[in-house]
Design an enzyme around this catalytic site. Structure first.
Site, PDB file in Angstrom:
ATOM      1  N   GLY A   1       8.021   6.240  -0.235  1.00  0.00           N
ATOM      2  CA  GLY A   1       8.980   4.917   0.184  1.00  0.00           C
ATOM      3  C   GLY A   1       8.310   4.082  -0.214  1.00  0.00           C
ATOM      4  O   GLY A   1       7.651   4.066  -2.064  1.00  0.00           O
ATOM      5  N   ARG A   2       8.457   3.444   0.495  1.00  0.00           N
ATOM      6  CA  ARG A   2       8.661   1.898   0.321  1.00  0.00           C
ATOM      7  C   ARG A   2       6.697   1.259  -0.082  1.00  0.00           C
ATOM      8  O   ARG A   2       6.213   0.646  -0.627  1.00  0.00           O
ATOM      9  CB  ARG A   2       9.017   1.111   0.832  1.00  0.00           C
ATOM     10  CG  ARG A   2       9.908   0.636   0.371  1.00  0.00           C
ATOM     11  CD  ARG A   2      11.034  -0.526   0.605  1.00  0.00           C
ATOM     12  NE  ARG A   2      11.203  -0.825   1.729  1.00  0.00           N
ATOM     13  CZ  ARG A   2      11.079  -2.067   2.664  1.00  0.00           C
ATOM     14  NH1 ARG A   2      10.484  -2.445   3.168  1.00  0.00           N
ATOM     15  NH2 ARG A   2      11.413  -1.520   4.298  1.00  0.00           N
TER      16      ARG A   2
ATOM     17  N   GLU B   1       4.127   0.289  -1.885  1.00  0.00           N
ATOM     18  CA  GLU B   1       4.003  -0.406  -3.025  1.00  0.00           C
ATOM     19  C   GLU B   1       2.804  -1.770  -2.748  1.00  0.00           C
ATOM     20  O   GLU B   1       1.709  -2.026  -3.829  1.00  0.00           O
ATOM     21  CB  GLU B   1       5.077  -0.960  -3.160  1.00  0.00           C
ATOM     22  CG  GLU B   1       6.470  -0.824  -3.933  1.00  0.00           C
ATOM     23  CD  GLU B   1       7.339  -1.777  -2.874  1.00  0.00           C
ATOM     24  OE1 GLU B   1       8.773  -1.210  -3.384  1.00  0.00           O
ATOM     25  OE2 GLU B   1       7.929  -2.137  -2.401  1.00  0.00           O
TER      26      GLU B   1
ATOM     27  N   CYS C   1       8.218  11.212  -4.929  1.00  0.00           N
ATOM     28  CA  CYS C   1       8.633  10.001  -5.248  1.00  0.00           C
ATOM     29  C   CYS C   1       7.428   9.106  -5.625  1.00  0.00           C
ATOM     30  O   CYS C   1       7.382   8.362  -7.097  1.00  0.00           O
ATOM     31  CB  CYS C   1       9.577   9.833  -3.987  1.00  0.00           C
ATOM     32  SG  CYS C   1      10.580   8.693  -4.130  1.00  0.00           S
ATOM     33  N   HIS C   2       7.646   7.874  -5.004  1.00  0.00           N
ATOM     34  CA  HIS C   2       7.473   6.283  -5.102  1.00  0.00           C
ATOM     35  C   HIS C   2       5.374   6.026  -4.734  1.00  0.00           C
ATOM     36  O   HIS C   2       4.766   6.003  -5.525  1.00  0.00           O
ATOM     37  CB  HIS C   2       7.697   5.311  -4.163  1.00  0.00           C
ATOM     38  CG  HIS C   2       9.445   5.271  -4.886  1.00  0.00           C
ATOM     39  ND1 HIS C   2      10.284   5.867  -4.122  1.00  0.00           N
ATOM     40  CD2 HIS C   2       9.328   3.859  -5.312  1.00  0.00           C
ATOM     41  CE1 HIS C   2      11.545   4.307  -5.320  1.00  0.00           C
ATOM     42  NE2 HIS C   2      10.468   3.441  -5.535  1.00  0.00           N
TER      43      HIS C   2
ATOM     44  N   TYR D   1      10.270   9.504  -8.526  1.00  0.00           N
ATOM     45  CA  TYR D   1      11.590   8.963  -8.523  1.00  0.00           C
ATOM     46  C   TYR D   1      11.941   8.203  -9.797  1.00  0.00           C
ATOM     47  O   TYR D   1      11.318   7.922 -10.247  1.00  0.00           O
ATOM     48  CB  TYR D   1      11.054   7.920  -7.252  1.00  0.00           C
ATOM     49  CG  TYR D   1      12.539   7.346  -7.077  1.00  0.00           C
ATOM     50  CD1 TYR D   1      13.920   8.448  -6.266  1.00  0.00           C
ATOM     51  CD2 TYR D   1      13.213   6.536  -7.154  1.00  0.00           C
ATOM     52  CE1 TYR D   1      14.807   7.808  -6.255  1.00  0.00           C
ATOM     53  CE2 TYR D   1      14.607   6.370  -7.353  1.00  0.00           C
ATOM     54  CZ  TYR D   1      15.116   6.997  -6.553  1.00  0.00           C
ATOM     55  OH  TYR D   1      17.154   6.439  -6.390  1.00  0.00           O
TER      56      TYR D   1
END
Length: 191
Positions: free
Chosen positions: A87-88, A91, A117-118, A137
């Site tokens: 997800g985010r 980050e 993923c991320h 991802y």
């Protein structure tokens, strides 16, 4: 009982947090979900990333996920494995030095690590992917390669294993992702 450290954070992908957490508890592991600057009992917001035929995923509000352990109480040497949600959240989680220290410990000790993923962005920031084969991802491919990793372009419903590391492109890979992580953890499920 084996213990798993589960790194997650605000706007993590909903399925990539809730599903692995529940699956790991189901097989009997003690799973500590943590997020920097958060304590046991506090919640994080999640986001649902869906694949609807657009050039990238769409994002919708997810659930609130209640953390069950204090980030500041983590002693990484007490854990048998590490899971990193996507997800985010990655980050900003990758900007936290303590998060990077946690990740480096698991690689230095050759303990099982699962990232989806991320979540792989945290691995690249921790500088632990050089010379490794892994997936993520697709938008994270440049980061993997810049960090010296060899990106594996596999379908979203699969997982890739390289030594102590299992990775998957996204939540459709959960069955493979968790199955391979359980193998690295030494679990055996008989049907």
């Amino acid at each position: 009982m084996k213990k798993v450290l589960f790194l997650t954070g605000e706007f993590t992908e909903d399925y990539e947090t809730m599903v692995p957490f529940q699956m790991l508890e189901m097989v009997g592991y003690e799973v500590h979900t943590v997020c920097p600057d958060k304590k046991k009992g506090q919640s994080i917001k999640t986001a649902i990333h869906d694949f609807e035929g657009d050039q990238t995923y769409s994002e919708k509000p997810g659930h609130n996920f209640v953390l069950n352990y204090n980030f500041n109480d983590v002693k990484v040497e007490d854990y048998d494995g590490l899971v990193i949600a996507g997800g985010r959240a990655p980050e900003y989680l990758r900007l936290n030095d303590k998060v990077l220290e946690f990740v480096k410990h698991f690689f230095a000790e050759d303990k099982p690590v699962a990232a989806i993923c991320h979540g792989i962005q945290i691995l690249t920031a921790a500088k632990v992917v050089e010379g490794r084969k892994l997936t993520a991802y697709p938008a994270v491919q440049p980061e993997v390669e810049l960090a010296g990793g060899e990106f594996q372009n596999i379908p979203a419903n699969e997982a890739y294993v390289d030594g102590n590391l299992v990775t998957s492109p996204a939540w459709p890979g959960h069955p493979s992702f968790i199955r391979e992580f359980l193998k690295l953890m030494g679990a055996s499920i008989k049907i």
